[in-house]
Write a protein that holds these residues in place. Structure first.
Motif, PDB file in Angstrom:
ATOM      1  N   ARG A  14       0.803  -1.222   0.000  1.00 48.45           N
ATOM      2  CA  ARG A  14       0.000   0.000   0.000  1.00 48.45           C
ATOM      3  C   ARG A  14       0.838   1.275   0.000  1.00 48.45           C
ATOM      4  O   ARG A  14       0.392   2.309  -0.510  1.00 48.45           O
TER       5      ARG A  14
ATOM      6  N   ASP B  28      -4.190  -0.581  -3.312  1.00 49.70           N
ATOM      7  CA  ASP B  28      -5.096  -0.753  -2.184  1.00 49.70           C
ATOM      8  C   ASP B  28      -5.959  -1.984  -2.441  1.00 49.70           C
ATOM      9  O   ASP B  28      -6.732  -2.029  -3.407  1.00 49.70           O
TER      10      ASP B  28
ATOM     11  N   GLN C 141      -8.545  -2.956  -1.116  1.00 48.45           N
ATOM     12  CA  GLN C 141      -9.975  -2.723  -0.946  1.00 48.45           C
ATOM     13  C   GLN C 141     -10.569  -1.852  -2.045  1.00 48.45           C
ATOM     14  O   GLN C 141     -11.739  -1.488  -1.978  1.00 48.45           O
ATOM     15  N   ASP C 142      -9.777  -1.541  -3.050  1.00 49.46           N
ATOM     16  CA  ASP C 142     -10.207  -0.630  -4.110  1.00 49.46           C
ATOM     17  C   ASP C 142     -10.062  -1.335  -5.453  1.00 49.46           C
ATOM     18  O   ASP C 142      -8.960  -1.646  -5.889  1.00 49.46           O
ATOM     19  N   GLN C 143     -11.198  -1.587  -6.131  1.00 50.22           N
ATOM     20  CA  GLN C 143     -11.166  -2.324  -7.391  1.00 50.22           C
ATOM     21  C   GLN C 143     -10.411  -1.579  -8.484  1.00 50.22           C
ATOM     22  O   GLN C 143      -9.743  -2.203  -9.324  1.00 50.22           O
TER      23      GLN C 143
ATOM     24  N   ASP D  90     -12.849  -4.667   9.130  1.00 48.46           N
ATOM     25  CA  ASP D  90     -11.755  -4.266   8.238  1.00 48.46           C
ATOM     26  C   ASP D  90     -10.732  -5.385   8.081  1.00 48.46           C
ATOM     27  O   ASP D  90     -10.170  -5.580   6.997  1.00 48.46           O
TER      28      ASP D  90
ATOM     29  N   ALA E 161     -12.260  -7.785   5.700  1.00 44.83           N
ATOM     30  CA  ALA E 161     -12.324  -7.189   4.367  1.00 44.83           C
ATOM     31  C   ALA E 161     -10.970  -7.200   3.674  1.00 44.83           C
ATOM     32  O   ALA E 161     -10.876  -7.487   2.473  1.00 44.83           O
ATOM     33  N   ILE E 162      -9.915  -6.916   4.406  1.00 42.66           N
ATOM     34  CA  ILE E 162      -8.576  -6.855   3.803  1.00 42.66           C
ATOM     35  C   ILE E 162      -7.998  -8.255   3.632  1.00 42.66           C
ATOM     36  O   ILE E 162      -7.582  -8.647   2.535  1.00 42.66           O
TER      37      ILE E 162
ATOM     38  N   GLY F 193     -10.018  -9.046   0.319  1.00 41.37           N
ATOM     39  CA  GLY F 193      -8.972  -8.417  -0.485  1.00 41.37           C
ATOM     40  C   GLY F 193      -8.115  -9.439  -1.209  1.00 41.37           C
ATOM     41  O   GLY F 193      -7.800  -9.281  -2.397  1.00 41.37           O
TER      42      GLY F 193
ATOM     43  N   SER G 157     -10.102 -10.828  -4.068  1.00 43.08           N
ATOM     44  CA  SER G 157     -10.242  -9.858  -5.150  1.00 43.08           C
ATOM     45  C   SER G 157      -8.965  -9.762  -5.978  1.00 43.08           C
ATOM     46  O   SER G 157      -9.011  -9.733  -7.222  1.00 43.08           O
TER      47      SER G 157
ATOM     48  N   SER H 231     -10.736 -14.312   9.318  1.00 49.56           N
ATOM     49  CA  SER H 231     -10.206 -13.931   8.005  1.00 49.56           C
ATOM     50  C   SER H 231      -9.235 -14.975   7.474  1.00 49.56           C
ATOM     51  O   SER H 231      -9.237 -15.301   6.282  1.00 49.56           O
TER      52      SER H 231
END
Length: 244
Positions: free
Chosen positions: A36, A61, A63-65, A121, A124-125, A129, A132, A170
């Protein structure tokens, strides 16, 4: 254009990711390290290049497509397939504090008292993440590539202890991802495994950890360099299967 195999390591700017990159560099891989923070990435790249390795960096990032797609575009510029993908990037936001439960294991991040955002979070990460990023990069993996998802024995139902719900969940999700993805990618000869590096002396692990970073990274490199008939869909520490 170099014909060396290409290894892409997320979280490659420090700790386990950096040491994994270093060990793969010594084995003759070109390195693509992503994380990051740009300044830390460039510092890491400088250190790796000083050892004679070919290194590409990219800040993104998880978390950002849009950011993930930018990473994919950088990979496409290489015009070569990824031979090794190491999913090492991750966080542990649930840290000890004065409100933690006290157990026979000492102070833990309480399942009931952890801040909601720390839990969500982390999941999510670490879990979403990683899924993704891997999904976006999958078309660019070479036939017979290796994917290593860095997990933890804290996710093992067979070794489960108290606290750290978000982190444990996670990494358990990472293990599910490993198991299911291995089936889908088997026709391409791609081996997918989870690796627990142990409790290592990184920023996340802290100074009280019991293992050196190089020892933890060695288990990751083992999974990254398995022969074609090696295991897939497994969970390992130091090259040995451990309980799910």
């Amino acid at each position: 254009m170099s014909n060396l195999p290409l290894a892409l390591i997320t979280g490659g700017s420090r700790g386990l990711g950096f040491e994994t990159a270093r060990q793969l560099g010594r084995l003759g891989y070109r390195l693509f390290i992503a994380s990051r923070t740009s300044p830390r990435l460039e510092q890491a790249a400088h250190g790796l290049r000083s050892e004679g390795f070919l290194v590409t960096t990219h800040a993104f990032d998880m978390q950002d497509q849009i950011s993930i797609q930018a990473l994919v575009e950088e990979v496409k510029k290489k015009d070569v397939p990824i031979d090794v993908l190491i999913n090492c990037a991750g966080v542990m936001y649930e840290t000890g504090n004065g409100d933690d439960l006290q157990t026979e294991y000492g102070s833990t991040a309480s399942v009931l008292r952890s801040a909601e955002r720390n839990v969500t979070d982390t999941i999510a990460i670490n879990m979403i993440g990683t899924w993704s990023v891997t999904r976006a990069l999958a078309p660019h993996l070479g036939r017979g590539a290796r994917i290593v998802n860095v997990s933890s024995s804290m996710a093992s139902l067979g070794e489960m202890g108290p606290g750290y719900y978000g982190y444990r969940a996670s990494k358990a999700g990472i293990n599910v991802f490993t198991r299911t993805l291995a089936y889908e990618l088997r026709p391409r000869g791609i081996l997918v495994n989870s690796v627990c590096p142990g409790w290592v002396k990184t920023h996340m692990g802290g100074p009280g950890a019991t293992r050196e970073v190089a020892d933890g990274a060695a288990g990751i490199v083992w999974a990254a360099t398995l022969p074609p008939d090696g295991p897939t869909g497994g969970f390992f520490r130091d090259g040995q299967a451990i309980p799910w």
